[in-house]
Design an enzyme around this catalytic site. Structure first.
Site, PDB file in Angstrom:
ATOM      1  N   HIS A 103      -4.195  -2.807  -6.042  1.00  0.00           N
ATOM      2  CA  HIS A 103      -3.539  -1.593  -6.531  1.00  0.00           C
ATOM      3  C   HIS A 103      -4.596  -0.634  -7.047  1.00  0.00           C
ATOM      4  O   HIS A 103      -5.452  -1.006  -7.846  1.00  0.00           O
ATOM      5  CB  HIS A 103      -2.552  -1.923  -7.659  1.00  0.00           C
ATOM      6  CG  HIS A 103      -1.362  -2.702  -7.171  1.00  0.00           C
ATOM      7  ND1 HIS A 103      -0.410  -3.192  -7.993  1.00  0.00           N
ATOM      8  CD2 HIS A 103      -1.005  -3.048  -5.921  1.00  0.00           C
ATOM      9  CE1 HIS A 103       0.510  -3.818  -7.268  1.00  0.00           C
ATOM     10  NE2 HIS A 103       0.159  -3.751  -6.014  1.00  0.00           N
TER      11      HIS A 103
ATOM     12  N   ASP B 253       0.816  -1.224   0.000  1.00  0.00           N
ATOM     13  CA  ASP B 253       0.000   0.000   0.000  1.00  0.00           C
ATOM     14  C   ASP B 253       0.843   1.264   0.000  1.00  0.00           C
ATOM     15  O   ASP B 253       0.466   2.285   0.564  1.00  0.00           O
ATOM     16  CB  ASP B 253      -0.966   0.016   1.198  1.00  0.00           C
ATOM     17  CG  ASP B 253      -1.758  -1.267   1.269  1.00  0.00           C
ATOM     18  OD1 ASP B 253      -2.285  -1.660   0.219  1.00  0.00           O
ATOM     19  OD2 ASP B 253      -1.817  -1.880   2.342  1.00  0.00           O
TER      20      ASP B 253
HETATM   21  P1  IMP Z   1      -1.763 -12.709   3.067  1.00  0.00           P
HETATM   22  O1  IMP Z   1      -0.736 -12.225   2.090  1.00  0.00           O
HETATM   23  O2  IMP Z   1      -3.176 -12.511   2.601  1.00  0.00           O
HETATM   24  O3  IMP Z   1      -1.468 -14.108   3.519  1.00  0.00           O
HETATM   25  O4  IMP Z   1      -1.635 -11.792   4.389  1.00  0.00           O
HETATM   26  C1  IMP Z   1      -0.472 -11.790   5.194  1.00  0.00           C
HETATM   27  C2  IMP Z   1      -0.183 -10.389   5.701  1.00  0.00           C
HETATM   28  O5  IMP Z   1       0.229  -9.583   4.594  1.00  0.00           O
HETATM   29  C3  IMP Z   1      -1.384  -9.652   6.312  1.00  0.00           C
HETATM   30  O6  IMP Z   1      -0.904  -8.782   7.325  1.00  0.00           O
HETATM   31  C4  IMP Z   1      -1.928  -8.837   5.150  1.00  0.00           C
HETATM   32  O7  IMP Z   1      -2.664  -7.729   5.582  1.00  0.00           O
HETATM   33  C5  IMP Z   1      -0.630  -8.440   4.468  1.00  0.00           C
HETATM   34  N1  IMP Z   1      -0.771  -8.157   3.024  1.00  0.00           N
HETATM   35  C6  IMP Z   1      -0.803  -9.050   2.004  1.00  0.00           C
HETATM   36  N2  IMP Z   1      -0.912  -8.421   0.817  1.00  0.00           N
HETATM   37  C7  IMP Z   1      -0.922  -7.108   1.096  1.00  0.00           C
HETATM   38  C8  IMP Z   1      -0.983  -5.941   0.271  1.00  0.00           C
HETATM   39  O8  IMP Z   1      -1.031  -5.976  -0.967  1.00  0.00           O
HETATM   40  N3  IMP Z   1      -0.995  -4.742   0.928  1.00  0.00           N
HETATM   41  C9  IMP Z   1      -0.908  -4.656   2.291  1.00  0.00           C
HETATM   42  N4  IMP Z   1      -0.830  -5.718   3.080  1.00  0.00           N
HETATM   43  C10 IMP Z   1      -0.844  -6.942   2.489  1.00  0.00           C
HETATM   44 MG    MG Z   2      -2.763  -2.230  -1.745  1.00  0.00          MG
END
Ligand code: IMP
Ligand code: MG
Length: 333
Positions: A43, A13
């Site tokens: 995105h 982000d």
């Molecule tokens: P997962 O990738 O869904 O397994 O989540 C694991 C951790 O990564 C969590 O804290 C999510 O909020 C974070 N996370 C995964 N993808 C993103 C992203 O694109 N932006 C922000 N946080 C992410």
């Molecule tokens: Mg994002």
């Protein structure tokens, strides 16, 4: 431009979509290819006041001359992919690597309960369980899924052919370096490495073919989900500073903290980033909203950028001053 890799420097982000959309219009690369984990990323790109939220397609979709690709390392959710292709009318310019692995309904179900939901606070999009099946070598691949068969092809080969014939390729990372399975705040991380090397490996690009690595940072840090965040502000303080943001995939209020120079330095090292992009400068310095020339920034904003460059030792080549693709100061020549 050659082969330019754009990665998130922090916890995701950072505003990569915004930077990518600007580069897509300015440099007109032949191909934009997405690496990273999968549809857990969201995105946001704003062009001419119209907002697009992308979870599978490269953010460079905004320039309809660019060929869009998804690398073999990326997990594909066929439904989300198909929807985004239809919404953006990019049927004729999208290729998904035939070796990308699929997210199935059972993966989403597993991601929305127990340890992953309660302890890690995942996005619930099925990416961790799908990568787990892939590591167990039991997951299905894009070439096995008939609903997306018309988009499947050899992305690694196409990208390398393009680079060998001196065409420009934009490689889009997702998530952020501090969420890397290897280099991040384990266990509060995503299910794969997401540093620049990993993003290139997702696509099938070797390290000798990379021209630039641009790490994107926001002017403050945010994080969604669990895990450490140095200097974290209370929810009230976050709102009173105007730093409140909501997750584009999950809708959760993002936790916020001031810019962390130590973590940024380490992230730059891990990515061998030679250029930086800084987004949302206008959130910290509202008078900078929409400014497009460096010399028109206020003195305190310039001081912030200059301190960042001197402490991190890398030039800031793009500065975001608002949501639209052209709310940007471009010092990349
Ligand atoms: P997962 O990738 O869904 O397994 O989540 C694991 C951790 O990564 C969590 O804290 C999510 O909020 C974070 N996370 C995964 N993808 C993103 C992203 O694109 N932006 C922000 N946080 C992410
Ligand atoms: Mg994002």
């Amino acid at each position: 431009m050659g082969c330019t890799v754009i990665v998130g420097g922090a916890f995701g982000d950072e505003g990569k979509g915004k930077i990518i959309s600007h580069v897509a219009f300015k440099n007109n690369p032949k191909i934009a290819v997405r690496g990273g984990v999968g549809p857990n990323a969201g995105h946001t790109v704003v062009v001419g006041g119209r907002t697009l939220k992308l979870r599978m397609l490269p953010s460079a979709v905004v320039n309809d001359k660019i060929e869009l690709m998804i690398g073999a390392g990326v997990l594909v959710d066929p439904q989300i992919l198909t929807k985004e292709i239809q919404e953006t009318h990019s049927e004729d310019r999208t290729t998904v690597d035939y070796k990308s692995a699929l997210i199935e309904p059972k993966h989403i179900e597993m991601d929305r309960q127990g340890y992953l939901k309660d302890k890690i606070g995942t996005t619930g999009t099925g990416t961790g369980p799908a990568n787990s099946d892939r590591i167990m070598r039991s997951g299905r691949l894009a070439k096995d899924e008939s609903s997306i068969s018309k988009y499947v092809g050899d992305v690694a080969l196409k990208v390398n052919h393009a680079l060998d014939s001196d065409a420009d390729v934009l490689v889009e990372g997702t998530q952020g370096t501090l969420l890397s399975l290897y280099h991040g705040t384990y266990p509060f991380v995503t299910s794969k490495d997401v540093s620049a090397s990993a993003i290139c490996s997702d696509v099938g690009i070797g390290p000798k073919k990379v021209t630039d690595v641009i790490a994107v940072f926001k002017s403050y840090f945010t994080r969604v989900g669990a895990g450490p965040l140095e200097g974290e502000l209370s929810a009230e303080e976050t709102v009173s500073r105007g730093w409140q943001e909501y997750g584009s995939v999950t809708g959760r209020l993002r936790r916020a903290a001031p810019f962390d120079y130590e973590l940024a330095k380490r992230s730059i090292m891990l990515n061998s980033a030679n250029k930086l992009a800084l987004t949302k400068l206008d959130v910290i310095f509202p008078k900078c909203q929409g400014v497009r020339e460096y010399k028109k920034l206020t003195e305190d904003a310039k001081k912030f950028v200059e301190e960042l460059e001197s402490r991190l030792g890398v030039p800031v080549v793009y500065i975001g001053t608002g949501p639209d693709a052209d709310h940007i100061i471009d010092r990349n020549g």
